[in-house]
Write a protein that holds these residues in place. Sequence first.
Motif, PDB file in Angstrom:
ATOM      1  N   CYS A   1     -41.343  21.758   7.319  1.00  0.00           N
ATOM      2  CA  CYS A   1     -40.790  21.025   6.211  1.00  0.00           C
ATOM      3  C   CYS A   1     -39.276  21.529   5.900  1.00  0.00           C
ATOM      4  O   CYS A   1     -38.802  22.393   5.032  1.00  0.00           O
ATOM      5  CB  CYS A   1     -41.616  21.513   4.936  1.00  0.00           C
ATOM      6  N   PHE A   2     -38.229  20.792   6.926  1.00  0.00           N
ATOM      7  CA  PHE A   2     -36.958  21.265   6.849  1.00  0.00           C
ATOM      8  C   PHE A   2     -36.224  20.032   7.396  1.00  0.00           C
ATOM      9  O   PHE A   2     -37.024  19.101   8.002  1.00  0.00           O
ATOM     10  CB  PHE A   2     -36.703  22.538   7.861  1.00  0.00           C
ATOM     11  N   PHE A   3     -35.244  19.899   7.470  1.00  0.00           N
ATOM     12  CA  PHE A   3     -34.318  18.827   8.044  1.00  0.00           C
ATOM     13  C   PHE A   3     -34.483  18.741   9.659  1.00  0.00           C
ATOM     14  O   PHE A   3     -33.705  19.423  10.299  1.00  0.00           O
ATOM     15  CB  PHE A   3     -32.864  18.852   7.542  1.00  0.00           C
TER      16      PHE A   3
ATOM     17  N   ASN B   1     -33.703   8.481   7.334  1.00  0.00           N
ATOM     18  CA  ASN B   1     -33.536   9.896   8.031  1.00  0.00           C
ATOM     19  C   ASN B   1     -33.014  11.016   6.511  1.00  0.00           C
ATOM     20  O   ASN B   1     -32.226  10.513   5.907  1.00  0.00           O
ATOM     21  CB  ASN B   1     -32.559   9.866   9.144  1.00  0.00           C
ATOM     22  N   CYS B   2     -33.457  12.197   6.915  1.00  0.00           N
ATOM     23  CA  CYS B   2     -32.686  13.310   6.202  1.00  0.00           C
ATOM     24  C   CYS B   2     -31.285  13.654   6.644  1.00  0.00           C
ATOM     25  O   CYS B   2     -30.890  13.785   7.920  1.00  0.00           O
ATOM     26  CB  CYS B   2     -33.591  14.309   6.045  1.00  0.00           C
ATOM     27  N   MET B   3     -30.101  13.571   5.809  1.00  0.00           N
ATOM     28  CA  MET B   3     -29.024  13.893   6.035  1.00  0.00           C
ATOM     29  C   MET B   3     -28.440  15.184   5.236  1.00  0.00           C
ATOM     30  O   MET B   3     -28.333  15.038   4.014  1.00  0.00           O
ATOM     31  CB  MET B   3     -28.179  12.702   6.017  1.00  0.00           C
ATOM     32  N   SER B   4     -28.187  16.125   6.040  1.00  0.00           N
ATOM     33  CA  SER B   4     -27.713  17.392   5.280  1.00  0.00           C
ATOM     34  C   SER B   4     -26.755  17.099   4.159  1.00  0.00           C
ATOM     35  O   SER B   4     -26.652  17.715   3.199  1.00  0.00           O
ATOM     36  CB  SER B   4     -27.309  18.354   6.188  1.00  0.00           C
ATOM     37  N   GLY B   5     -25.847  16.364   4.455  1.00  0.00           N
ATOM     38  CA  GLY B   5     -24.530  15.991   3.392  1.00  0.00           C
ATOM     39  C   GLY B   5     -25.192  15.228   2.319  1.00  0.00           C
ATOM     40  O   GLY B   5     -24.231  15.139   1.352  1.00  0.00           O
TER      41      GLY B   5
ATOM     42  N   HIS C   1     -28.712  14.560   1.422  1.00  0.00           N
ATOM     43  CA  HIS C   1     -30.082  14.933   0.879  1.00  0.00           C
ATOM     44  C   HIS C   1     -30.063  16.340   0.455  1.00  0.00           C
ATOM     45  O   HIS C   1     -29.564  17.161   1.180  1.00  0.00           O
ATOM     46  CB  HIS C   1     -31.272  14.604   1.740  1.00  0.00           C
ATOM     47  N   LYS C   2     -31.019  16.784  -0.443  1.00  0.00           N
ATOM     48  CA  LYS C   2     -31.163  18.239  -0.736  1.00  0.00           C
ATOM     49  C   LYS C   2     -32.894  18.489  -0.255  1.00  0.00           C
ATOM     50  O   LYS C   2     -33.469  17.404  -0.001  1.00  0.00           O
ATOM     51  CB  LYS C   2     -31.406  18.389  -2.392  1.00  0.00           C
ATOM     52  N   PRO C   3     -33.096  19.657   0.020  1.00  0.00           N
ATOM     53  CA  PRO C   3     -34.538  20.102   0.446  1.00  0.00           C
ATOM     54  C   PRO C   3     -35.618  19.419  -0.300  1.00  0.00           C
ATOM     55  O   PRO C   3     -36.574  18.945   0.205  1.00  0.00           O
ATOM     56  CB  PRO C   3     -34.576  21.527   0.695  1.00  0.00           C
TER      57      PRO C   3
ATOM     58  N   CYS D   1     -42.479  15.961   2.431  1.00  0.00           N
ATOM     59  CA  CYS D   1     -43.253  16.952   2.570  1.00  0.00           C
ATOM     60  C   CYS D   1     -43.460  17.761   1.265  1.00  0.00           C
ATOM     61  O   CYS D   1     -44.029  18.523   0.713  1.00  0.00           O
ATOM     62  CB  CYS D   1     -43.122  17.936   3.423  1.00  0.00           C
ATOM     63  N   LEU D   2     -42.351  17.603   0.302  1.00  0.00           N
ATOM     64  CA  LEU D   2     -42.223  18.222  -0.862  1.00  0.00           C
ATOM     65  C   LEU D   2     -42.536  17.527  -2.340  1.00  0.00           C
ATOM     66  O   LEU D   2     -43.147  17.904  -3.078  1.00  0.00           O
ATOM     67  CB  LEU D   2     -40.774  19.092  -1.044  1.00  0.00           C
ATOM     68  N   LYS D   3     -41.801  16.334  -2.079  1.00  0.00           N
ATOM     69  CA  LYS D   3     -41.654  15.633  -3.436  1.00  0.00           C
ATOM     70  C   LYS D   3     -43.204  14.864  -3.665  1.00  0.00           C
ATOM     71  O   LYS D   3     -43.319  14.309  -4.652  1.00  0.00           O
ATOM     72  CB  LYS D   3     -40.499  14.517  -3.217  1.00  0.00           C
ATOM     73  N   LEU D   4     -43.949  14.734  -2.566  1.00  0.00           N
ATOM     74  CA  LEU D   4     -45.234  14.114  -2.916  1.00  0.00           C
ATOM     75  C   LEU D   4     -46.202  14.939  -3.463  1.00  0.00           C
ATOM     76  O   LEU D   4     -47.004  14.423  -4.305  1.00  0.00           O
ATOM     77  CB  LEU D   4     -46.045  13.997  -1.174  1.00  0.00           C
TER      78      LEU D   4
END
Length: 253
Positions: free
Chosen positions: A204-206, A217-221, A223-225, A230-233
């Motif tokens: 559960c990481f980018f 896609n997750c983008m570090s600039g 989105h937040k973790p 895998c977390l917000k569900l």
Amino acid sequence: VDSEAIDSAGSHTLAECASRAELEEATLFFFVVQFCFFLFLGLMVNRLRVVFAPLMVVLASSCFGPRLFAWGRHNPLWLLLLAMLHVGHLVYVAQLLPCAGIKEGVCTQVADKKSNDGDQVDLIDWMNRRLPPSLPLLASMNVAGTLRAFTASPMIVHPQFESETLRSRVQRAYEMYHCGTEESFSQTMQQLHAKVVVFEYHRCFFTPYILDDRRKNCMSGKHKPEDQLCLKLHLSPRFKQVFMNGAYGVFDL
């Protein structure tokens, strides 16, 4: 007569030697071409790097054959070069042996290992007791390979064979480790006919695995973790968490 017999035998021997030489040259050429081809594949696909390792060993051993570099067997400079290379390799290997640090040298082989095998066994036991055997399940390629071996649940993706349709399913399925919306992931699971999804918390990481649909896609600039599925569900009304331990979380659609 004896002279003719000797000449005939000599000619036969020379012809046989020439035939063997041609066969050896053809074999070496075949190995060289194969090595270059598999080397190219290894450069293109990371997992194929092991394919050309046996060919590398064969080509290395051929340097000490009866014909290739035969001129060097009686050349002291050539023998000295081989000896220096051998000693240099031994020195390099010796430097890897001391335990200079916990993560260095041979210590990496004898250090304590951490794994989630216990959590995985816990997950498998729960699945075999609680899930219907015919319930389609979505998990990563890594987890699906193990679950496919120890449970009866059909897997949406798995690493047992390669196909174009499987690659397409992986592209859609790996939305699970990105930052798409819950609605989008719900639609993806329905399209894949998946009823249950298994998350590995240590993944559960980018992730560097990029989807073709870049909107998910997750983008570090950007989105937040906590934007990862895998977390917000855990707080989603669309999904129900049915199992969790230290390494895995299972959600029912």
